[in-house]
Design a protein around this motif. Structure first.
Motif, PDB file in Angstrom:
ATOM      1  N   GLU A   1       6.262 -61.135  33.873  1.00  0.00           N
ATOM      2  CA  GLU A   1       6.955 -62.318  33.358  1.00  0.00           C
ATOM      3  C   GLU A   1       6.236 -63.569  33.845  1.00  0.00           C
ATOM      4  OE1 GLU A   1      11.172 -62.451  34.045  1.00  0.00           O
ATOM      5  OE2 GLU A   1      11.384 -60.284  33.763  1.00  0.00           O
ATOM      6  N   THR A   2       6.405 -64.639  33.102  1.00  0.00           N
ATOM      7  CA  THR A   2       5.895 -65.929  33.562  1.00  0.00           C
ATOM      8  C   THR A   2       6.762 -67.019  32.923  1.00  0.00           C
ATOM      9  OG1 THR A   2       3.912 -67.246  33.937  1.00  0.00           O
ATOM     10  CG2 THR A   2       4.171 -66.334  31.718  1.00  0.00           C
ATOM     11  N   ILE A   3       6.442 -68.280  33.219  1.00  0.00           N
ATOM     12  CA  ILE A   3       7.182 -69.398  32.609  1.00  0.00           C
ATOM     13  C   ILE A   3       6.235 -70.162  31.698  1.00  0.00           C
ATOM     14  CG2 ILE A   3       8.875 -69.650  34.474  1.00  0.00           C
ATOM     15  CD1 ILE A   3       7.016 -71.965  35.509  1.00  0.00           C
ATOM     16  N   THR A   4       6.789 -70.974  30.807  1.00  0.00           N
ATOM     17  CA  THR A   4       5.926 -71.699  29.866  1.00  0.00           C
ATOM     18  C   THR A   4       6.033 -73.213  30.015  1.00  0.00           C
ATOM     19  OG1 THR A   4       7.691 -71.515  28.240  1.00  0.00           O
ATOM     20  CG2 THR A   4       5.932 -69.875  28.122  1.00  0.00           C
ATOM     21  N   GLN A   5       6.959 -73.662  30.878  1.00  0.00           N
ATOM     22  CA  GLN A   5       7.042 -75.113  31.078  1.00  0.00           C
ATOM     23  C   GLN A   5       7.429 -75.434  32.520  1.00  0.00           C
ATOM     24  OE1 GLN A   5      10.003 -75.637  27.997  1.00  0.00           O
ATOM     25  NE2 GLN A   5      11.601 -76.125  29.499  1.00  0.00           N
ATOM     26  N   LYS A   6       7.130 -76.679  32.900  1.00  0.00           N
ATOM     27  CA  LYS A   6       7.421 -77.169  34.246  1.00  0.00           C
ATOM     28  C   LYS A   6       8.944 -77.257  34.421  1.00  0.00           C
ATOM     29  CE  LYS A   6       4.957 -80.639  36.938  1.00  0.00           C
ATOM     30  NZ  LYS A   6       4.222 -81.884  36.843  1.00  0.00           N
ATOM     31  N   ALA A   7       9.425 -76.896  35.608  1.00  0.00           N
ATOM     32  CA  ALA A   7      10.877 -76.991  35.842  1.00  0.00           C
ATOM     33  C   ALA A   7      11.146 -77.127  37.332  1.00  0.00           C
ATOM     34  CB  ALA A   7      11.580 -75.753  35.300  1.00  0.00           C
ATOM     35  N   GLU A   8      12.352 -77.615  37.631  1.00  0.00           N
ATOM     36  CA  GLU A   8      12.726 -77.808  39.037  1.00  0.00           C
ATOM     37  C   GLU A   8      13.975 -76.982  39.346  1.00  0.00           C
ATOM     38  OE1 GLU A   8      14.320 -81.574  41.197  1.00  0.00           O
ATOM     39  OE2 GLU A   8      12.151 -81.896  40.900  1.00  0.00           O
ATOM     40  N   GLY A   9      14.071 -76.506  40.579  1.00  0.00           N
ATOM     41  CA  GLY A   9      15.252 -75.733  40.976  1.00  0.00           C
ATOM     42  C   GLY A   9      15.646 -76.085  42.405  1.00  0.00           C
TER      43      GLY A   9
ATOM     44  N   PRO B   1      11.335 -68.758  30.520  1.00  0.00           N
ATOM     45  CA  PRO B   1      10.586 -67.546  30.890  1.00  0.00           C
ATOM     46  C   PRO B   1      10.204 -66.714  29.667  1.00  0.00           C
ATOM     47  CG  PRO B   1      12.910 -67.281  31.388  1.00  0.00           C
ATOM     48  CD  PRO B   1      12.740 -68.697  30.961  1.00  0.00           C
ATOM     49  N   VAL B   2       9.034 -66.066  29.746  1.00  0.00           N
ATOM     50  CA  VAL B   2       8.582 -65.180  28.661  1.00  0.00           C
ATOM     51  C   VAL B   2       8.107 -63.862  29.267  1.00  0.00           C
ATOM     52  CG1 VAL B   2       7.920 -66.966  26.995  1.00  0.00           C
ATOM     53  CG2 VAL B   2       6.259 -66.215  28.707  1.00  0.00           C
ATOM     54  N   LEU B   3       8.120 -62.831  28.423  1.00  0.00           N
ATOM     55  CA  LEU B   3       7.650 -61.507  28.832  1.00  0.00           C
ATOM     56  C   LEU B   3       6.188 -61.355  28.412  1.00  0.00           C
ATOM     57  CD1 LEU B   3       8.976 -59.008  30.162  1.00  0.00           C
ATOM     58  CD2 LEU B   3       9.267 -58.064  27.876  1.00  0.00           C
ATOM     59  N   LEU B   4       5.365 -60.791  29.295  1.00  0.00           N
ATOM     60  CA  LEU B   4       3.946 -60.583  28.995  1.00  0.00           C
ATOM     61  C   LEU B   4       3.658 -59.092  28.977  1.00  0.00           C
ATOM     62  CD1 LEU B   4       2.424 -63.185  31.491  1.00  0.00           C
ATOM     63  CD2 LEU B   4       2.791 -63.528  29.048  1.00  0.00           C
TER      64      LEU B   4
ATOM     65  N   VAL C   1       8.338 -75.522  39.667  1.00  0.00           N
ATOM     66  CA  VAL C   1       7.454 -74.449  39.191  1.00  0.00           C
ATOM     67  C   VAL C   1       6.677 -74.943  37.979  1.00  0.00           C
ATOM     68  CG1 VAL C   1       8.844 -72.535  40.063  1.00  0.00           C
ATOM     69  CG2 VAL C   1       9.319 -73.432  37.790  1.00  0.00           C
ATOM     70  N   GLU C   2       5.459 -74.408  37.844  1.00  0.00           N
ATOM     71  CA  GLU C   2       4.590 -74.853  36.747  1.00  0.00           C
ATOM     72  C   GLU C   2       3.750 -73.661  36.300  1.00  0.00           C
ATOM     73  OE1 GLU C   2       1.008 -78.039  36.399  1.00  0.00           O
ATOM     74  OE2 GLU C   2       2.605 -78.575  37.796  1.00  0.00           O
ATOM     75  N   PRO C   3       3.578 -73.452  34.979  1.00  0.00           N
ATOM     76  CA  PRO C   3       2.765 -72.301  34.545  1.00  0.00           C
ATOM     77  C   PRO C   3       1.277 -72.512  34.851  1.00  0.00           C
ATOM     78  CG  PRO C   3       3.506 -73.592  32.645  1.00  0.00           C
ATOM     79  CD  PRO C   3       4.157 -74.199  33.850  1.00  0.00           C
ATOM     80  N   LEU C   4       0.585 -71.436  35.201  1.00  0.00           N
ATOM     81  CA  LEU C   4      -0.866 -71.474  35.407  1.00  0.00           C
ATOM     82  C   LEU C   4      -1.534 -70.725  34.256  1.00  0.00           C
ATOM     83  CD1 LEU C   4      -1.153 -70.621  39.220  1.00  0.00           C
ATOM     84  CD2 LEU C   4      -1.547 -72.839  38.168  1.00  0.00           C
TER      85      LEU C   4
ATOM     86  N   GLN D   1      13.216 -55.479  19.310  1.00  0.00           N
ATOM     87  CA  GLN D   1      13.256 -54.008  19.345  1.00  0.00           C
ATOM     88  C   GLN D   1      13.578 -53.502  20.751  1.00  0.00           C
ATOM     89  OE1 GLN D   1       9.404 -52.749  17.899  1.00  0.00           O
ATOM     90  NE2 GLN D   1       9.702 -53.805  15.954  1.00  0.00           N
ATOM     91  N   MET D   2      13.135 -54.280  21.755  1.00  0.00           N
ATOM     92  CA  MET D   2      13.397 -53.887  23.148  1.00  0.00           C
ATOM     93  C   MET D   2      14.824 -54.259  23.565  1.00  0.00           C
ATOM     94  SD  MET D   2       9.807 -55.249  24.778  1.00  0.00           S
ATOM     95  CE  MET D   2      10.078 -54.770  26.474  1.00  0.00           C
ATOM     96  N   GLY D   3      15.543 -54.918  22.641  1.00  0.00           N
ATOM     97  CA  GLY D   3      16.905 -55.341  22.966  1.00  0.00           C
ATOM     98  C   GLY D   3      16.906 -56.529  23.892  1.00  0.00           C
ATOM     99  N   LEU D   4      15.883 -57.376  23.731  1.00  0.00           N
ATOM    100  CA  LEU D   4      15.721 -58.503  24.650  1.00  0.00           C
ATOM    101  C   LEU D   4      15.258 -59.720  23.870  1.00  0.00           C
ATOM    102  CD1 LEU D   4      15.563 -59.115  27.776  1.00  0.00           C
ATOM    103  CD2 LEU D   4      13.152 -58.626  27.595  1.00  0.00           C
ATOM    104  N   ALA D   5      15.982 -60.819  23.985  1.00  0.00           N
ATOM    105  CA  ALA D   5      15.529 -62.070  23.366  1.00  0.00           C
ATOM    106  C   ALA D   5      15.039 -62.974  24.480  1.00  0.00           C
ATOM    107  CB  ALA D   5      16.686 -62.724  22.625  1.00  0.00           C
ATOM    108  N   GLN D   6      14.011 -63.802  24.179  1.00  0.00           N
ATOM    109  CA  GLN D   6      13.483 -64.709  25.196  1.00  0.00           C
ATOM    110  C   GLN D   6      14.634 -65.537  25.772  1.00  0.00           C
ATOM    111  OE1 GLN D   6      10.789 -63.618  25.944  1.00  0.00           O
ATOM    112  NE2 GLN D   6       9.048 -64.658  25.077  1.00  0.00           N
ATOM    113  N   GLY D   7      14.598 -65.692  27.075  1.00  0.00           N
ATOM    114  CA  GLY D   7      15.597 -66.532  27.730  1.00  0.00           C
ATOM    115  C   GLY D   7      16.901 -65.799  27.992  1.00  0.00           C
ATOM    116  N   GLN D   8      16.935 -64.473  27.715  1.00  0.00           N
ATOM    117  CA  GLN D   8      18.194 -63.744  27.927  1.00  0.00           C
ATOM    118  C   GLN D   8      17.954 -62.632  28.945  1.00  0.00           C
ATOM    119  OE1 GLN D   8      19.553 -61.547  24.408  1.00  0.00           O
ATOM    120  NE2 GLN D   8      19.919 -59.891  25.816  1.00  0.00           N
TER     121      GLN D   8
END
Length: 690
Positions: free
Chosen positions: A480-488, A594-597, A509-512, A681-688
């Motif tokens: 998994e990775t992220i696609t945009q800058k965010a703060e937590g 977040p996205v799946l790779l 956090v920031e994507p590389l 098909q994997m039963g998974l939507a981005q962000g869920q």
């Protein structure tokens, strides 16, 4: 022995190019063995593992030592199969030179490109040996052309074949302008040096001119000499070629047939003439772990000790064997060495010189030499051993992440205890083999570089460790990775009467870019979080990254910046900050889209013309992207990239599509985002979350 008469070399190539057969011939002609081993018969000295004998492939890199013309040559024979790429990687790290073997028929194959690229990364000087010149379809000029085009290098042929296919008699030396003709009845031990036959003289003259021009282009000193119209002396050519090879400007190319015992002695001469001694390569650089300063070591027996561990093996007779390359100083039995990575001192037991899996006890390993030691419990691949008073850490090795996982279960209660011990030993031996326990499903998951890699592991568990285990279906190692800058932000506050817990962390956090891994940057100023808690925060971040927020897969290619937070003078602790970092990290990753790779594999498929349509149609159904289709003789070569998830059991599919005539090789290429329709098909939507 004087170090200038030392050669630490490796033999590397694509699978089936003839590396092990070449090594077997070298051992025979240097007098180390008195009978030639054959890969096809399972009698090769260097392929000593049962699995290697049965499959006719090299799995583990084997080391041996031989002597040629007063030179000591330490040889490492490396595997060609991409699943065992770690063996090539760690061998290159400690070698001074390499013989790259190419097949005279197939030329530069995909794995040849991979190992060549690995050698470029480590800046290892190479000579090339075009093998299998006795095969029908062997074409020396074609292989030279492929080297130029596919490897972007300067090949300098110093020999051409004398005859080809069944009529291959020997080699023509372009430096001495003579022919070496090998006697079949003496298994190539005896050969005759003759004048070049009339029918080959014109061709040899043409290739010699090309050789001299290539040398002149790569070496200024030789260029001046060459254009001064003096007769060209052999010594001048050899010394110029040596400078060019060590300077990585060009690569001498030789030819022969290891299987038919032709061309090996000139290859040994080339190792001595062109490949560097430990004194010819730049002195290794390391870092002082206490000050962070760069340290250059001197290759000298009297200097303080510095050595690199490049392989760990479990030997049934002596226990854990640690293979090392000594760069400076000496290691002798009974000596205490310091491991700066773990801050421990250990005593060396016995010292061995290895001949594949046979051992010869020796007193010491000197600077510039390779050997194995017994008695080290803590050292693992890539770690440095040194003198405690002169600490140094060499750059560690980087190993690819595994891409295939399976669940593993012991078959009986008795196997259960043995399994964890065996798996632990195998992870120490092989840095690309990973084991983890999933507490949610109570399953043990093992991961490796491919189906063959895990198959061999299972086989070894059964034979070497007497453990019977069953494995599940192969699973893709998603990331998994992220696609945009965010703060937590994470706050962990507990009051339980008496001393409480307080940790407060703000992270960004920031994507590389793909392949850049993980970076942690501390931007805390003014002591708003004391230094002693920073390590705990980083630990919390790393632990959170083991299970992403989208589907629980490991997180990669992410920059984490520690921006702020606060602490409590009494209640703050490592644990509180670790938990706060975990909370902040999860919050930031959820906001970072977040996205799946998934892993993609690079493939090269060779198929007869009539099946090209079938193969391409099948590849399209597997989400493959065709890169190129080229004709080579009566076959077509299809280059493609495809997601690993759709490639399990591809060998069987290709066999049925091509009536058993198609072959393929594949290696890891890159990670890429999983498309929306596949996620559905994997039963998974981005962000869920799953």
């Amino acid at each position: 022995m004087d170090l200038q008469f030392h050669r630490n070399i490796g033999i590397m190539a694509h699978i089936d190019a003839g590396k092990t057969t070449t090594t077997e011939r070298i051992l025979y002609y240097t007098g180390i063995t008195h009978k030639m081993g054959e890969v096809d018969e399972g009698t090769a000295v260097m392929d000593w593992m049962e699995q290697e004998k049965e499959r006719g492939i090299t799995i583990t890199s084997a080391t041996t030592t031989c002597f040629w013309k007063n030179h000591r040559i330490n040889i490492i024979d490396t595997p060609g199969h991409v699943d065992f790429t770690v063996e090539v990687e760690r061998s290159l790290r400690v070698l001074d030179g390499v013989i790259a073997v190419f097949c005279g028929v197939a030329g530069v194959q995909p794995q040849s490109e991979t190992v060549w690229r690995q050698a470029n990364n480590y800046k290892v000087p190479r000579i090339a040996f075009v093998n299998k010149m006795d095969r029908v379809g062997a074409n020396f000029p074609k292989v030279i052309k492929m080297m130029k085009e596919r490897l972007s290098m300067v090949p300098i042929p110093v020999q051409i074949p004398y005859g080809s296919g069944e009529d291959f008699k020997g080699v023509i030396d372009l430096i001495e302008m003579c022919a070496y003709i090998y006697k079949e009845e003496s298994l190539g031990l005896e050969y005759v040096v003759e004048k070049i036959p009339e029918s080959y003289f014109e061709e040899a003259t043409f290739w010699r001119e090309r050789m001299l021009e290539s040398i002149a282009e790569c070496d200024e000193e030789f260029m001046e000499y060459y254009f001064s119209d003096q007769p060209v002396e052999t010594e001048k050519i050899i010394s110029a070629l040596r400078r060019i090879t060590i300077g990585l400007k060009g690569y001498p190319v030789l030819c022969g047939s290891a299987y038919r015992n032709k061309g090996i002695q000139p290859l040994l001469d080339a190792v001595v003439n062109y490949l560097p001694s430990p004194l010819d390569v730049p002195p290794p650089e390391g870092t002082n772990p206490l000050t962070g300063e760069k340290v250059t070591v001197k290759v000298d027996n009297n200097a303080p000790l510095s050595a690199l561990v490049f392989k760990v093996m479990t030997d049934p007779f002596v226990g854990q064997l640690t293979y090392i390359r000594v760069y400076s100083g000496m290691i002798s039995s009974g000596k205490t060495v310091y491991n700066p990575h773990k801050n421990v001192k250990e005593r060396i037991g016995r010292i061995l010189r290895m001949h594949a899996n046979k051992r010869e006890e020796i007193e010491r390993i000197e600077a510039g030499d390779i050997g194995a030691v017994v008695g080290l419990k803590n050292a693992v691949t890539g770690e440095t051993l040194c003198d405690e008073n002169f600490p140094i850490v060499f750059e560690s090795m980087h190993f690819p992440e595994p891409v295939v996982s399976v669940t593993i279960e012991p078959k009986t209660k008795a196997d259960e205890a043995r399994l964890s011990t065996a798996l632990h030993k195998l992870t120490i031996e092989d840095p690309t083999f990973k084991v983890k326990f999933d507490s949610e499903t109570n399953q043990t998951i093992i991961s490796g570089m491919g189906e063959l890699h895990l198959e061999i592991i299972l086989d070894r568990l059964k034979r070497e460790f007497k453990v019977d285990a069953s494995i599940g279906k192969p699973q893709v190692a998603y990331k998994e990775t992220i696609t945009q800058k965010a703060e937590g932000e994470g706050k962990y506050i507990r009051q339980t009467g008496g001393k409480g817990q307080y940790g407060h962390v703000i992270l960004e956090v920031e994507p590389l870019k793909r392949g850049e891994g993980f970076k942690f940057v501390n931007k805390i100023v003014g002591g708003i979080i004391p230094k002693e808690f920073i390590l705990a925060i980083e630990k919390g971040v790393r632990e959170t990254m083991e299970h992403g927020v989208l589907a629980g897969y490991p997180v990669i290619d992410i920059l984490v910046v520690l921006k702020g937070g606060s602490y409590h003078e009494v209640d703050s602790s490592d644990l509180a900050f670790k938990i706060a970092a975990n909370m902040a990290m999860k919050a930031a990753m959820k906001k970072g889209n977040p996205v799946l790779l998934e892993p993609f594999m690079k493939m090269e498929i060779v198929t007869p013309e009539e099946y090209v349509g079938n193969v391409i149609g099948d590849l399209n159904s597997r989400r493959a992207k065709i890169i190129s289709i080229d004709r080579e003789g009566n076959s077509y070569v299809i280059k493609t990239v495809a997601p690993l998830a759709n490639l399990f059991a591809y060998a069987t599919a290709l066999r049925s599509l091509t009536q058993g005539r198609g072959i393929y090789v594949m290696e890891f290429s890159h990670y890429a985002e999983v498309p929306q329709e596949v996620l559905a098909q994997m039963g998974l939507a981005q962000g869920q979350n799953l």
